[in-house]
Write a protein that holds these residues in place. Sequence first.
Motif, mmCIF file in Angstrom:
data_model
loop_
_atom_site.group_PDB
_atom_site.id
_atom_site.type_symbol
_atom_site.label_atom_id
_atom_site.label_comp_id
_atom_site.label_asym_id
_atom_site.label_seq_id
_atom_site.Cartn_x
_atom_site.Cartn_y
_atom_site.Cartn_z
ATOM 1 N N MET A 94 72.562 97.162 11.511
ATOM 2 C CA MET A 94 72.336 98.181 12.521
ATOM 3 C C MET A 94 73.238 97.885 13.720
ATOM 4 N N LYS A 95 73.855 98.908 14.260
ATOM 5 C CA LYS A 95 74.754 98.755 15.401
ATOM 6 C C LYS A 95 73.962 98.516 16.680
ATOM 7 N N SER A 96 74.592 97.870 17.657
ATOM 8 C CA SER A 96 73.942 97.598 18.947
ATOM 9 C C SER A 96 73.457 98.882 19.606
ATOM 10 N N ALA A 97 74.273 99.928 19.573
ATOM 11 C CA ALA A 97 73.885 101.196 20.189
ATOM 12 C C ALA A 97 72.630 101.762 19.542
ATOM 13 N N ASP A 98 72.495 101.609 18.233
ATOM 14 C CA ASP A 98 71.304 102.095 17.530
ATOM 15 C C ASP A 98 70.066 101.311 17.949
ATOM 16 N N ILE A 99 70.229 100.018 18.119
ATOM 17 C CA ILE A 99 69.110 99.170 18.546
ATOM 18 C C ILE A 99 68.662 99.562 19.947
ATOM 19 N N ILE A 100 69.624 99.759 20.850
ATOM 20 C CA ILE A 100 69.299 100.152 22.219
ATOM 21 C C ILE A 100 68.579 101.498 22.216
#
Length: 64
Positions: A1-7
Motif C-alpha cells: 500500500m502506498k503512503s498516500a493511501d495509508i494517510i
Amino acid sequence: MKSADIIFEKTSSLHGQSVAAVVNGLRSAFPDLNVVFSTSLSLEDQAITHMLATEKLPVRIFTL
C-alpha cells in the motif's frame, strides 16, 4: 500500500470535523509525528492561529 493511501485511510473520517477534532485525530492516527502549522501571517492564517491558540491545541506554529 502506498503512503498516500495509508494517510487517506487514516484521515478520511476527519473531513468536515472541527479544528480540534482534526488535530486530535491526526495525533491519534500518527502518534509518532508532531502536528505543525506554517503561517505566512495572512488573514486566513491568523484566523487559524487564533483557533489553535484559543483551543490550546498541541500544534507547533512557524512562519515562512
